[in-house]
Motif scaffolding. Sequence first.
Motif, PDB file in Angstrom:
ATOM      1  N   THR A   1     -31.091 -72.515 -64.439  1.00  0.00           N
ATOM      2  CA  THR A   1     -31.566 -71.154 -64.708  1.00  0.00           C
ATOM      3  C   THR A   1     -32.039 -70.577 -63.381  1.00  0.00           C
ATOM      4  OG1 THR A   1     -32.251 -71.684 -66.960  1.00  0.00           O
ATOM      5  CG2 THR A   1     -33.230 -69.739 -65.939  1.00  0.00           C
ATOM      6  N   LEU A   2     -31.530 -69.419 -63.040  1.00  0.00           N
ATOM      7  CA  LEU A   2     -31.770 -68.848 -61.721  1.00  0.00           C
ATOM      8  C   LEU A   2     -32.282 -67.421 -61.832  1.00  0.00           C
ATOM      9  CD1 LEU A   2     -31.321 -68.901 -58.577  1.00  0.00           C
ATOM     10  CD2 LEU A   2     -29.078 -67.938 -59.056  1.00  0.00           C
ATOM     11  N   ASP A   3     -33.257 -67.099 -60.986  1.00  0.00           N
ATOM     12  CA  ASP A   3     -33.752 -65.733 -60.844  1.00  0.00           C
ATOM     13  C   ASP A   3     -34.116 -65.572 -59.377  1.00  0.00           C
ATOM     14  OD1 ASP A   3     -34.775 -63.241 -61.033  1.00  0.00           O
ATOM     15  OD2 ASP A   3     -36.327 -63.700 -62.503  1.00  0.00           O
ATOM     16  N   ALA A   4     -33.325 -64.799 -58.633  1.00  0.00           N
ATOM     17  CA  ALA A   4     -33.519 -64.760 -57.184  1.00  0.00           C
ATOM     18  C   ALA A   4     -33.258 -63.383 -56.613  1.00  0.00           C
ATOM     19  CB  ALA A   4     -32.595 -65.772 -56.516  1.00  0.00           C
ATOM     20  N   GLU A   5     -33.968 -63.084 -55.509  1.00  0.00           N
ATOM     21  CA  GLU A   5     -33.754 -61.861 -54.748  1.00  0.00           C
ATOM     22  C   GLU A   5     -33.531 -62.236 -53.291  1.00  0.00           C
ATOM     23  OE1 GLU A   5     -36.346 -58.384 -55.483  1.00  0.00           O
ATOM     24  OE2 GLU A   5     -37.407 -59.727 -56.851  1.00  0.00           O
ATOM     25  N   GLN A   6     -32.689 -61.430 -52.604  1.00  0.00           N
ATOM     26  CA  GLN A   6     -32.481 -61.666 -51.182  1.00  0.00           C
ATOM     27  C   GLN A   6     -31.957 -60.403 -50.517  1.00  0.00           C
ATOM     28  OE1 GLN A   6     -29.452 -64.686 -50.762  1.00  0.00           O
ATOM     29  NE2 GLN A   6     -27.940 -63.153 -50.279  1.00  0.00           N
ATOM     30  N   ALA A   7     -32.039 -60.399 -49.187  1.00  0.00           N
ATOM     31  CA  ALA A   7     -31.494 -59.300 -48.392  1.00  0.00           C
ATOM     32  C   ALA A   7     -30.461 -59.877 -47.438  1.00  0.00           C
ATOM     33  CB  ALA A   7     -32.594 -58.600 -47.614  1.00  0.00           C
ATOM     34  N   TYR A   8     -29.441 -59.084 -47.143  1.00  0.00           N
ATOM     35  CA  TYR A   8     -28.362 -59.546 -46.251  1.00  0.00           C
ATOM     36  C   TYR A   8     -27.934 -58.415 -45.323  1.00  0.00           C
ATOM     37  CZ  TYR A   8     -23.635 -60.709 -44.727  1.00  0.00           C
ATOM     38  OH  TYR A   8     -22.507 -60.939 -43.972  1.00  0.00           O
ATOM     39  N   ASP A   9     -27.682 -58.779 -44.056  1.00  0.00           N
ATOM     40  CA  ASP A   9     -27.073 -57.872 -43.090  1.00  0.00           C
ATOM     41  C   ASP A   9     -26.009 -58.642 -42.334  1.00  0.00           C
ATOM     42  OD1 ASP A   9     -28.532 -55.118 -42.813  1.00  0.00           O
ATOM     43  OD2 ASP A   9     -30.120 -56.600 -43.115  1.00  0.00           O
ATOM     44  N   GLY A  10     -24.843 -58.041 -42.140  1.00  0.00           N
ATOM     45  CA  GLY A  10     -23.802 -58.765 -41.431  1.00  0.00           C
ATOM     46  C   GLY A  10     -22.654 -57.880 -41.020  1.00  0.00           C
ATOM     47  N   GLN A  11     -21.764 -58.457 -40.225  1.00  0.00           N
ATOM     48  CA  GLN A  11     -20.557 -57.759 -39.806  1.00  0.00           C
ATOM     49  C   GLN A  11     -19.479 -58.794 -39.528  1.00  0.00           C
ATOM     50  OE1 GLN A  11     -21.913 -55.678 -36.297  1.00  0.00           O
ATOM     51  NE2 GLN A  11     -21.365 -57.395 -34.974  1.00  0.00           N
ATOM     52  N   TRP A  12     -18.219 -58.432 -39.796  1.00  0.00           N
ATOM     53  CA  TRP A  12     -17.110 -59.341 -39.560  1.00  0.00           C
ATOM     54  C   TRP A  12     -15.854 -58.519 -39.350  1.00  0.00           C
ATOM     55  CZ3 TRP A  12     -12.869 -60.596 -43.044  1.00  0.00           C
ATOM     56  CH2 TRP A  12     -12.831 -59.792 -44.181  1.00  0.00           C
ATOM     57  N   GLY A  13     -14.809 -59.169 -38.852  1.00  0.00           N
ATOM     58  CA  GLY A  13     -13.564 -58.463 -38.631  1.00  0.00           C
ATOM     59  C   GLY A  13     -12.383 -59.409 -38.638  1.00  0.00           C
ATOM     60  N   VAL A  14     -11.200 -58.862 -38.812  1.00  0.00           N
ATOM     61  CA  VAL A  14      -9.963 -59.644 -38.770  1.00  0.00           C
ATOM     62  C   VAL A  14      -8.850 -58.727 -38.263  1.00  0.00           C
ATOM     63  CG1 VAL A  14      -9.443 -59.106 -41.183  1.00  0.00           C
ATOM     64  CG2 VAL A  14      -8.355 -61.072 -40.105  1.00  0.00           C
ATOM     65  N   HIS A  15      -7.985 -59.266 -37.403  1.00  0.00           N
ATOM     66  CA  HIS A  15      -6.837 -58.472 -36.954  1.00  0.00           C
ATOM     67  C   HIS A  15      -5.672 -59.392 -36.628  1.00  0.00           C
ATOM     68  CE1 HIS A  15      -7.466 -59.604 -32.712  1.00  0.00           C
ATOM     69  NE2 HIS A  15      -8.754 -59.417 -32.935  1.00  0.00           N
TER      70      HIS A  15
END
Length: 667
Positions: A339-353
């Motif tokens: 049983t799960l109850d969770a909060e979080q924040a995320y910041d990120g960047q990525w790329g592909v070519h």
Amino acid sequence: MTVRKLTLSAAATTTVLLLCGTVLNGAAVASAAAVTTTTAATVAAVNTVDPASPASPGVPATLAPPSSDSASDTTETAAATVANPAQGSAPATATTAPGLTLSAYDASTGTAELAPVAADAQSPSGPAATPGAAEAAAAAVRPGQLIDSPPTAAAPHGALVAVTGVQPTTDGKVAVTTRPATLPELLGATSTSLQSAVSPSAFQVQPQIGGVQVTTDLGATAGRGSVSGSLGLSADTTVPLPNGSSARLSGSVSLTPAVDFSYRGGLGLIDPQQARIGFSLGAHADWHVSADLTASATGIRIPLATYSASPVVMVGPLPVVINLKFTLSADIAADGTVTLDAEQAYDGQWGVHSDYVKGPGWTTTTDPGTSTVTPLRLNLKGSASAKAGLLAEGSIALYDTIGVKASIEPYLRAAVSGSVVLGGAGGTPEVNGTAALYGGIDINGALTARLAVLGTPILSADLPFLAFHREWLLTSASTGPNPPRLVDWTALSSGLGDDQHSVHLRTRPDWDPYALKASCPDGSRLIGLSHGGDDGLCTDATKADLWDAGHAFVVDHGGTYVTTDWAPGYTKAQCPAGSFVSGYGRNGRTMSVLCAKSATPLGTSSRTVWFDKGDDRPAVAGGGDFAYGFAKGQCANDEFIAGVAYSQPWWQLWAARPYALLCQKLA
């Protein structure tokens, strides 16, 4: 592009435990498939011209501003460019044909219809085309010319075709027959390059579940042509799960997409000297997930929204249509009950070519970029390993030919037997039992062979690029009287470099020089491998601390210890009796297995697991999807890998790939 490792903020590391909850939450963030050269405040496009080729004149490239009108109005009235094909080093030249729009187009037959654009092209209710416009258009359009159309209702992804026949119609339009054209026919020996954010106003967003709202932040420079701001999504909804329970999803995600395009033509109209097509995505997410999870063999993917846009790159006066599409999904999985109850924040960047250079051909590069995960609150109880991520899948195409497709999933995984509670960021988690928290990131994708518009020679199937996968322990804790032992699952990836989890081997000489290799944590054993990538899965399920105290091992590349032909037609790297596979390596067309001597007697009952044409895994497979997008083989929890059968796929003759596993009972 330099491949960079994913990093976590100090807050994420300290509140690791919290990640547990975040784990599911983190999934959300994962959505943040994020990206490269663009931030929410990016306003200007970057244009560069390759100075290496004086024979390729540089032409500035810019993104055409998105229309302030509705999508339907824009697609109905967008004017096509009728041009004479490129000659020598010069690009195609626009003709003086009257304004025409592609009003009908059948790509399968090549038939199309051109209609005169109304005098007021921005208003479909404006004055009608003047008398004789169709006749003038029919006289101006000739076989051999190119039609370069931005997106219209008839060709939603744009069209680049060469005219093979012209016939006026009785309703004032012009019927043409066509064949597909290529960028070399359009751009000739031109050199051009563009890296630019895509305006949020250019996107159409379609929620995939109820309770999702879409917002568009145009930023401080909001208005026609703006490339500032971000795409927003907020959710507050309950989603049914296959096991009869439900997951509560709430929070917000903002995305900042960008495109990466370059072209350098060569002499002739066959294929360019160089080309690039790619995309990047930056993201921020604040996510809250609560759910009752039970074991799921494949995980649960919940699509949240799809994003699509067709920005037009203007190379001088010539339009080149780029099509972007993203799907954002919540991805959750468990191999027990929690049983799960969770909060979080995320910041990120990525790329592909993907890059094309005449001679060597195509190569594809991923940039994991940087990501920070900050756990905010967590309440997790049960006995399982639970994983949660926000999966972003994207593709970029030129006109209607797909170029690159990729997915990214930053995630958190928590293994718990008991309970863990975290009340706020930076707080001390309360653990009752045993808990461990892991961070990870997965990037997978392929260059697709349908990129025919560039005129480049490639195979008729998708060409997967080496996946990026990394998982690392954030923290672990144990309290209370004799808590049950937690099973450890460790994903391996040697596609971009060695992935050595064995502390002992890191202090020893290289066990397979010149090979890309991976090893399990000391005491764990290899239990799974992927076919198309370089990914593996380790575990200590059923039996922990399996390696003998002396850490004896041997390395086999094939044939030395084979006693029966358990995979006819394939080279077999196999361990001697009394040893188990705890690592693997690949050196071009050769594979190796690292054979660790067992501390206890091993069983001899065996079976062959084939996974070259699809997954062959237990019905409830621990460890989750350790190689997303690739076929995987996995032994049962009470088995170990004794050998690996390998060969070279027809589409990748320079790289050996595993096809089958020899699974034997532990006892």
